[in-house]
Design a protein around this motif. Structure first.
Motif, short mmCIF file in Angstrom:
data_model
loop_
_atom_site.label_atom_id
_atom_site.label_comp_id
_atom_site.label_asym_id
_atom_site.label_seq_id
_atom_site.Cartn_x
_atom_site.Cartn_y
_atom_site.Cartn_z
N SER A 49 0.82 -1.21 0.00
CA SER A 49 0.00 0.00 0.00
C SER A 49 0.86 1.26 0.00
N ARG A 50 1.96 1.24 0.74
CA ARG A 50 2.83 2.41 0.80
C ARG A 50 3.53 2.67 -0.53
N HIS A 51 3.51 1.69 -1.42
CA HIS A 51 4.06 1.87 -2.76
C HIS A 51 2.98 2.15 -3.80
N GLY A 52 1.73 2.32 -3.36
CA GLY A 52 0.65 2.70 -4.27
C GLY A 52 -0.16 1.56 -4.83
N PHE A 53 0.07 0.34 -4.34
CA PHE A 53 -0.70 -0.81 -4.81
C PHE A 53 -1.99 -0.95 -4.00
N ARG A 54 -2.99 -1.57 -4.64
CA ARG A 54 -4.15 -2.07 -3.90
C ARG A 54 -3.78 -3.43 -3.32
N ASP A 55 -4.55 -3.89 -2.34
CA ASP A 55 -4.18 -5.14 -1.68
C ASP A 55 -4.53 -6.35 -2.55
N HIS A 56 -4.28 -7.54 -2.02
CA HIS A 56 -4.45 -8.75 -2.83
C HIS A 56 -5.91 -9.05 -3.14
N GLU A 57 -6.82 -8.33 -2.48
CA GLU A 57 -8.25 -8.48 -2.77
C GLU A 57 -8.81 -7.28 -3.52
N ASN A 72 -8.63 -4.09 -2.79
CA ASN A 72 -9.09 -2.98 -1.97
C ASN A 72 -8.06 -1.86 -1.97
N ALA A 73 -8.53 -0.62 -2.15
CA ALA A 73 -7.66 0.55 -2.15
C ALA A 73 -7.67 1.20 -0.77
N SER A 74 -6.52 1.63 -0.31
CA SER A 74 -6.44 2.33 0.96
C SER A 74 -6.93 3.77 0.82
N GLY A 75 -7.35 4.36 1.93
CA GLY A 75 -7.76 5.76 1.92
C GLY A 75 -6.67 6.69 1.44
N LEU A 121 -4.28 6.07 -0.63
CA LEU A 121 -4.10 5.91 -2.07
C LEU A 121 -5.15 6.71 -2.82
N ILE A 122 -6.41 6.57 -2.45
CA ILE A 122 -7.49 7.27 -3.15
C ILE A 122 -7.31 8.78 -3.02
N ALA A 123 -6.93 9.24 -1.83
CA ALA A 123 -6.72 10.67 -1.63
C ALA A 123 -5.56 11.19 -2.47
N ALA A 124 -4.49 10.40 -2.57
CA ALA A 124 -3.29 10.86 -3.27
C ALA A 124 -3.51 10.98 -4.76
N VAL A 125 -4.35 10.13 -5.35
CA VAL A 125 -4.54 10.17 -6.80
C VAL A 125 -5.75 11.01 -7.20
N GLY A 126 -6.39 11.66 -6.24
CA GLY A 126 -7.52 12.53 -6.55
C GLY A 126 -8.68 11.82 -7.18
N ALA A 127 -8.90 10.59 -6.74
CA ALA A 127 -9.84 9.71 -7.44
C ALA A 127 -11.29 10.00 -7.09
N ARG A 128 -12.15 9.74 -8.08
CA ARG A 128 -13.60 9.69 -7.88
C ARG A 128 -14.10 8.38 -8.45
N GLY A 129 -14.93 7.69 -7.71
CA GLY A 129 -15.47 6.41 -8.18
C GLY A 129 -14.44 5.31 -8.20
N ALA A 130 -13.41 5.42 -7.33
CA ALA A 130 -12.32 4.44 -7.34
C ALA A 130 -12.61 3.20 -6.51
N GLU A 131 -13.66 3.23 -5.70
CA GLU A 131 -13.90 2.13 -4.77
C GLU A 131 -14.60 0.94 -5.41
N ASN A 132 -15.52 1.19 -6.33
CA ASN A 132 -16.31 0.11 -6.92
C ASN A 132 -16.13 0.10 -8.43
N LEU A 133 -15.00 -0.40 -8.84
CA LEU A 133 -14.68 -0.39 -10.26
C LEU A 133 -15.20 -1.64 -10.96
N THR A 134 -15.52 -1.49 -12.24
CA THR A 134 -15.78 -2.63 -13.11
C THR A 134 -14.47 -3.03 -13.77
N TYR A 135 -14.12 -4.30 -13.67
CA TYR A 135 -12.86 -4.76 -14.25
C TYR A 135 -13.12 -5.64 -15.46
N PHE A 136 -12.33 -5.42 -16.50
CA PHE A 136 -12.39 -6.28 -17.67
C PHE A 136 -11.69 -7.60 -17.37
#
Length: 584
Positions: free
Chosen positions: A343-351, A353-356, A358-373
């Motif tokens: 997480s301290r290197h900017g990764f999401r965890d093995h499931e 999940n993004a840390s708070g 991380l989301i704050a640092a990248v200025g994200a909106r809608g980052a919690e519930n993504l659709t993945y291809f």
């Protein structure tokens, strides 16, 4: 700790295999090499290079713990190797392809896209699959569209936007479509999919967005004219392709800290979320930890995005004891303390999940519930790579080759000129007939060229490898090095022949520095070739041999938003040309 990097491996054409580009340019090195306890089970891990140093640190932490597997300790050692290069080595003779690295029992590529390609290679060779999969993840990172904060915030205010709406529909209309005509054209940066997992994933994401599904991409979808048109429209807005997204972001960070807006015509970059985090946290800064004045914002397209899943692969080469140790190391990596390190290197965890933070640092909106291809079938991935060459944005390239007398210096049993031009012929062989290429030679005024230090050998025309190679082989080596005059004239020539639908570039191959007293004003040259975002002509330089003035070539390239490649070690010249041609 890094203990050394071997020389670049020989050049391979894109057409040989999906993994070829990676295999040529891969960095390979040892991360941690503790003294093994004779009573412990040894476990060798091959990690992709964006997380290898971190994995080395975690391996040291594991080795210092009191964990036991079947009553025995285990000692984990880690080496770094790009995913494509490790795929290539695992598919063949590891010892021959990677003689400086031990064969691994655990493989940690960037994406399960590579486990699928290794499975294809095993099937083609008639041997049991090493990677039948699927595999657990140790970390995750979705693809995002990264923009400087003012532009990213403006697009976030538009509501959910898709891949095509952001990357494919702006083009010449540019930012006027979003109410900011003063921001000019819209174009974006992307890594060549033959050389980058994220570049490949971005191309796959374009196909998924085109079919408006998140799974079951098929080869018949790839042949659908509407899908092809959608992908081609996105590729048409590429500023230029890059060989290394980290270098691109580091250059931007350097310019940001210098208090200047970096010269660029790129409104956005398609990259991993983790790199946006690292950029904004100052981890890519020349002064480690110093955050940029203008951070990047991550956008998540509404159709979905591709996830780089960092699978944990236990290979058939592992003994029963090593398989047990590998399972224990996986459990260790998925425990909270180690996941916090990811997480301290900017990764999401093995499931996923993004840390708070991380989301704050990248200025994200809608980052919690993504659709993945879903990853496509490996055969579909291979077909995407095969077809990409016809869909990518085409190029107008002027190649200026140094023919000064110093190119007659010997490198073994060949001259510098012979080594350099043979590498050039092989590298430019990766282009196709839809690209346009011109060839100039330059030195100073000579008996064969009395009125000008440069001359046109091949006019700008559809690429003809045989004709280009023939003209290169007939060049005469003599004189000094009129570097500045040639770069200025070549830049002006490309402006006169500018094609808005293509990547327009000047390529300079030289073994020296400017020796031409009639034109010795570097400051004026940098001003003359400075990037015009509306008509970008990018300069790419290859510094060949130790006498090259790499620092000056780097300044010239950066002024035009191009790039300089360091081949002052002649062994790196093939590698440099593969990276260079990956920009087109």
């Amino acid at each position: 700790m890094v203990s050394g990097r071997p020389n670049a491996r020989p050049w391979l054409p894109y057409t040989a295999a999906v993994v070829a580009g990676f295999a040529v340019i891969a960095a390979a090195y040892l991360i941690v090499r503790p003294a093994a306890d004779a009573g412990c089970t040894p476990l060798e891990v091959s990690s992709s290079i964006e997380k290898d140093v971190l994995l080395g640190e975690l391996a040291e932490r594991y080795n210092k713990s009191d964990r036991r597997v079947g009553g025995r300790c285990a000692v984990v050692t880690v080496h770094g190797l790009a995913s494509g290069a490790s795929t290539d080595a695992l598919a063949g003779d590891w010892a021959a392809k990677q003689p400086n690295l031990p064969r691994p029992q655990v493989w940690l590529p960037t994406s399960s896209l590579w486990t699928g390609q290794l499975k294809l290679l095993d099937e083609a060779a008639g041997r049991p699959a090493q990677t039948p999969g699927p595999y657990p993840s140790i970390a995750n990172s979705p693809l995002v569209i990264a923009m400087p904060q003012p532009k990213g915030k403006l697009l976030q205010q538009q509501g959910p936007l898709g891949w095509g709406e952001v990357l494919g529909s702006s083009g010449r209309t540019g930012w006027a479509a979003f109410g900011r005509p003063d921001w000019g054209r819209f174009s974006f940066g992307k890594v060549n999919p033959n050389l980058s997992t994220s570049g490949l994933a971005a191309t796959i994401a374009s196909y998924y967005a085109a079919i408006n599904r998140a799974s079951d991409l098929t080869e018949s979808d790839l042949a659908n004219p509407a899908v092809t048109q959608f992908v081609r429209r996105i590729e048409a807005n590429v500023s230029h392709y890059s060989d290394d997204i980290v270098d691109l972001l580091k250059d931007r960070a350097e310019a940001d800290l210098a208090g200047a807006e970096p010269p660029t015509d790129m409104s956005a970059v398609v990259t991993q979320e983790e790199l946006v985090y690292q950029y904004n946290e100052g981890k890519l800064s020349p002064t480690s930890g110093e955050k940029p004045r203008v951070p990047l914002v991550a956008l998540y397209p509404k159709e979905g995005t591709f996830n780089l899943d960092h699978p944990y692969v236990i290979l058939p080469s592992a003994s029963p004891e090593q398989r047990d140790a590998a399972a224990d190391f996986l459990a260790f990596l998925q425990e909270p303390p180690q996941q916090q390190s990811f997480s301290r290197h900017g990764f999401r965890d093995h499931e996923r999940n993004a840390s708070g933070p991380l989301i704050a640092a990248v200025g994200a909106r809608g980052a919690e519930n993504l659709t993945y291809f879903d990853p496509p079938d490996p055969a579909v991935v291979k077909a995407i790579l095969t077809g990409w060459g016809t869909l990518r944005k085409k190029a107008n390239i002027l190649v200026a080759v140094d023919t000064s007398g110093s190119m007659n210096a010997r490198i073994g049993d060949q001259t510098r000129f012979q080594v350099a031009t043979r590498a050039a012929a092989k590298g430019f062989g990766l282009l196709n007939s839809e690209d346009k290429v011109a060839l100039w030679s330059f030195s100073s005024e000579t008996s064969q060229r009395p009125r000008s230090p440069y001359s046109q050998e091949v006019r700008l025309s559809p690429f003809d490898q045989k004709a280009l190679s023939r003209e290169i082989n007939n060049l005469h080596v003599e004189g000094g090095t009129a570097l500045y005059a040639t770069v200025r004239a070549a830049h002006r020539h490309m402006l006169d022949h500018y094609d808005q639908s293509r990547i327009n570039a000047v390529v300079v191959l030289t073994d020296g520095k400017n020796e031409y007293h009639k034109d010795n004003d570097l400051a004026r040259l940098l001003k003359d070739v400075a990037l015009d975002p509306d008509r970008p002509i990018k300069i790419f330089c290859i510094a060949f041999d130790e006498q090259s003035d790499f620092g000056t070539l780097d300044r010239i390239a950066k002024a035009s938003a191009g790039k300089a490649f360091d081949a002052r070690d002649p062994a790196k010249i093939d590698d440099a040309f593969v990276k260079l041609v990956s920009s087109f």
